[in-house]
Each structure stands twice: as C-alpha cells, then as structure tokens.
Design a protein around this motif. Structure first.
Motif, short mmCIF file in Angstrom:
data_model
loop_
_atom_site.label_atom_id
_atom_site.label_comp_id
_atom_site.label_asym_id
_atom_site.label_seq_id
_atom_site.Cartn_x
_atom_site.Cartn_y
_atom_site.Cartn_z
N ASP A 200 57.06 -33.54 -23.83
CA ASP A 200 58.17 -33.44 -22.90
C ASP A 200 59.41 -34.06 -23.55
O ASP A 200 59.52 -35.27 -23.66
N ASP A 201 60.33 -33.23 -24.00
CA ASP A 201 61.51 -33.70 -24.71
C ASP A 201 62.74 -33.63 -23.81
O ASP A 201 62.85 -32.75 -22.95
N THR A 202 63.65 -34.56 -24.04
CA THR A 202 64.97 -34.48 -23.41
C THR A 202 65.93 -33.87 -24.42
O THR A 202 66.00 -34.30 -25.57
N VAL A 203 66.68 -32.87 -24.00
CA VAL A 203 67.55 -32.11 -24.88
C VAL A 203 69.01 -32.35 -24.49
O VAL A 203 69.37 -32.27 -23.32
N LEU A 204 69.82 -32.68 -25.49
CA LEU A 204 71.27 -32.78 -25.32
C LEU A 204 71.89 -31.52 -25.90
O LEU A 204 71.74 -31.24 -27.09
N GLN A 205 72.56 -30.76 -25.07
CA GLN A 205 73.13 -29.48 -25.49
C GLN A 205 74.65 -29.57 -25.47
O GLN A 205 75.24 -30.13 -24.55
N SER A 206 75.28 -29.01 -26.49
CA SER A 206 76.75 -28.98 -26.55
C SER A 206 77.22 -27.54 -26.72
O SER A 206 76.59 -26.74 -27.41
N ARG A 207 78.35 -27.24 -26.06
CA ARG A 207 78.96 -25.92 -26.18
C ARG A 207 80.48 -26.06 -26.29
O ARG A 207 81.07 -26.92 -25.63
N SER B 142 75.42 -31.26 -21.85
CA SER B 142 74.49 -31.27 -20.73
C SER B 142 73.14 -31.80 -21.18
O SER B 142 72.79 -31.71 -22.36
N LEU B 143 72.41 -32.36 -20.23
CA LEU B 143 71.08 -32.89 -20.47
C LEU B 143 70.06 -32.06 -19.70
O LEU B 143 70.27 -31.72 -18.53
N LYS B 144 68.95 -31.75 -20.35
CA LYS B 144 67.86 -31.07 -19.69
C LYS B 144 66.56 -31.43 -20.39
O LYS B 144 66.57 -32.05 -21.46
N THR B 145 65.45 -31.06 -19.80
CA THR B 145 64.16 -31.33 -20.43
C THR B 145 63.54 -30.02 -20.89
O THR B 145 63.81 -28.95 -20.36
N HIS B 146 62.71 -30.13 -21.92
CA HIS B 146 61.99 -28.98 -22.46
C HIS B 146 60.56 -29.42 -22.74
O HIS B 146 60.34 -30.38 -23.48
N TRP B 147 59.59 -28.73 -22.14
CA TRP B 147 58.20 -29.13 -22.32
C TRP B 147 57.40 -27.99 -22.94
O TRP B 147 57.75 -26.83 -22.84
N ARG B 148 56.32 -28.39 -23.59
CA ARG B 148 55.38 -27.43 -24.15
C ARG B 148 54.00 -28.06 -24.16
O ARG B 148 53.86 -29.27 -24.16
#
Length: 331
Positions: free
Chosen positions: A61-68, A42-48
């Motif tokens: 503002d990063d784009t995060v690729l998550q795997s499960r 899945s793709l989502k964004t994470h900001w700080r």
C-alpha cells in the motif's frame, strides 16, 4: 494515508465462545490536492497484492504524490516541487521521507494501435542522476519521534500551498535540518552542526524576545541569542535540566561552537554532543512547523508531549544537566 479500512465486530462462535470478526475493505483513497505555483499536487494511495505463493493476504500500500502542469515541463520542475513536500514531511515526522520510485506519463508519447486508435500513455519508471541514489537508499537511521509533530488532518491545502510559496526564501533554515533527517548513519556532531545552522538562520529572522539582551556580547547578538529565540518561540519547559532557557541556549551554542572552531581544543563530551544534537533538531523542527498557518496550537501541545520530555528524562538518567551555560555530567 491508507487504502485499507477495517471494521471489528463481536460474534458468537458455534462453541459459544465470544470472538471478533474483522472485515477489510481495500480501495485507493484520495487525499489533499493543492497548488504549488504553476503545479497542482495531489496525494492518493495505490495498492497491489503481493505474496501470492505464500499463505495469507499480502498487500503493498503506497502513498503517491502526483504533480501536473498545464503545459509540458521538464522532469526537473516536477522533482523540485516534490522535494518541497518531502522536506516538510521529514520535518514533521522527525525521520527521513524518501521517494521509493518515480514514474512519468506524457500523452504525447501514447501507444498507437494498428487500426489507428491511440491508446493512453502508460506510466514509465523514471531514474535520473538526481534520483538514482534515493531509490536505492537504505531507510534513515535517524530515530523517529513517538508521533509526528502534526497529524495528517492538521495539514490543509492552504498550509501546503503556503509552505511551497515560502520554501525558496526559507532554504537557509529548511535544508540543513531536513538533509540531516534524510541521511542515514549521521554522526552526532553532524546532527548538531546542521540543526544549529538552521537555528541560526531562523533565529536571525525572528524578532527580539524578552530578556534576550542577556545573551548579547555588548550590543552584538550571539549564537546563544538565536538559540534562545527558538527556545522561547516554541515554549518548551527545560526546567528539569537547566535553571532557565538562557542557560540552556548558552549550553547549546557553546557545544556547537566548540565543534565548529578548532581553536577551542578537543571535541565536546560525546554525551553532551548527542543530547545537544537531539535538542537542537527537535527545537528547529518545531520552530519551522510552527510557521505553518494554523499550526501554533499543535506546537504548544507538542511542546508538552512525551517525545520532548523523553529527551530531558534521558539526560537526567545519564546525569547530564546544564550549569552556568554548559553541559555537565554528574556521576
């Protein structure tokens, strides 16, 4: 993808000047999710917020690729799935796509409190022998195109799942081109050789196209044959620098073979190598992406776009054309 959404609206300043007011909303957004074999990605964004000691608003503002996976799997299995998406993204962008960092979380290693409660596991930074170089790699020096071959909305969970299923059987034509894009400070000769390796591998898989027998040596297919198949498959118009696609295919193959085979003498002219590399890399990127379900119309549009035409315009400006199956430079 971005966590930032903004709206601009006009308003009248007390001094009666007309100005614009911009309102920003910052919140993490969620993109596509899809299956890659046993893994769900899945793709989502994470900001700080950054730069608190300097004036203004500073965000990372990063784009995060998550795997499960359903069951715990080795880190190497997760990284292998990530690289499939990274290679696709590099080919779409025309420049290296690298992971800035990797993080891992496993609920089996949660924190226990004094009163016996279990606190959810936090993400921890992961560095392995296979990722340490990527984390400290400088941005790729490869010249990105003006815009990507596909827009984000043209990707679907079906096309991403298809790419993952086809990846292992397509490594021969994916990896040479993708690895070139992910490296910095690449010689023009390296670009041409790697792109041509991919063209040969994919061209061999494609079926015959019209008039390709003009590129054969007797009854044997040649390197020119595979270049010609790719050119015809993506449908670029090279008439501004070559009489026809067959002559362009011969010129690209001849330049590639001259670099590869020492018995052909010195290396080709530098300008010829540069443009042969740019053309070959553009061609193989388009040909690979065209295989994605639903991408054919986007490739047909891209074949007429400025990033493609710009290569031919620069060739003409430098006096580089194709004559009798070879690159030539006129004063």
């Amino acid at each position: 993808m971005s966590s930032v959404k903004w709206v601009s609206e006009p308003f009248r300043h007390p001094s009666q000047r007309r100005e614009n007011r911009i309102s920003y909303t910052v919140e993490s957004s969620h993109g596509l999710d899809w299956m890659q074999g046993a893994a769900r990605l899945s793709l989502k964004t994470h900001w700080r917020q950054d730069g608190e000691k300097t004036p203004g608003i500073h965000l990372t503002d990063d784009t995060v690729l998550q795997s499960r996976f359903r069951e715990p799997r080795p880190v190497s299995d997760h990284l292998a799935e990530h690289r499939k998406f990274r290679d696709l993204l590099s080919l779409i962008l025309g420049a290296g796509a690298n992971f800035l960092t990797h993080s891992i979380r496993d609920q089996r290693f949660a924190e226990k409190m004094f009163e016996g409660r279990t606190h959810g596991a936090d993400y921890e930074r992961l560095v392995t022998a296979g990722t340490v170089a990527e984390h400290y790699r400088q941005p790729s020096s490869t010249e990105a195109t003006d815009w990507p071959i596909l827009a984000a909305e043209e990707l679907s969970r079906e096309s991403l799942a298809w790419w993952a299923r086809q990846y292992e059987g397509s490594r021969r034509f994916i990896l040479p081109a993708a690895s070139t894009l992910q490296r910095s400070n690449v010689f023009a000769e390296d670009t041409l050789v790697n792109a041509s390796m991919s063209i040969e591998a994919l061209g061999a898989e494609l079926g015959p196209v019209g008039r390709e027998d003009s590129t054969w040596a007797g009854t044997r297919k040649t390197t020119s044959t595979y270049f010609y198949r790719i050119i015809e498959t993506v449908g670029i118009d090279a008439s501004s620098i070559a009489d026809d696609s067959i002559e362009l295919a011969r010129a690209l193959a001849n330049t590639y073979n001259t670099i590869k085979h020492a018995d052909r003498g010195d290396f080709p002219d530098a300008l010829h190598t540069i443009y042969a590399g740019r053309l070959s890399l553009m061609l193989i990127r388009m040909a690979i992406i065209q295989r994605l379900p639903g991408a054919r119309a986007a490739i047909a549009k891209y074949a007429e776009s400025w990033p493609v035409r710009r290569i031919f315009e620069r060739m003409k400006a430098d006096g580089v054309t194709v004559q009798s199956g070879r690159f030539c430079t006129s004063p």
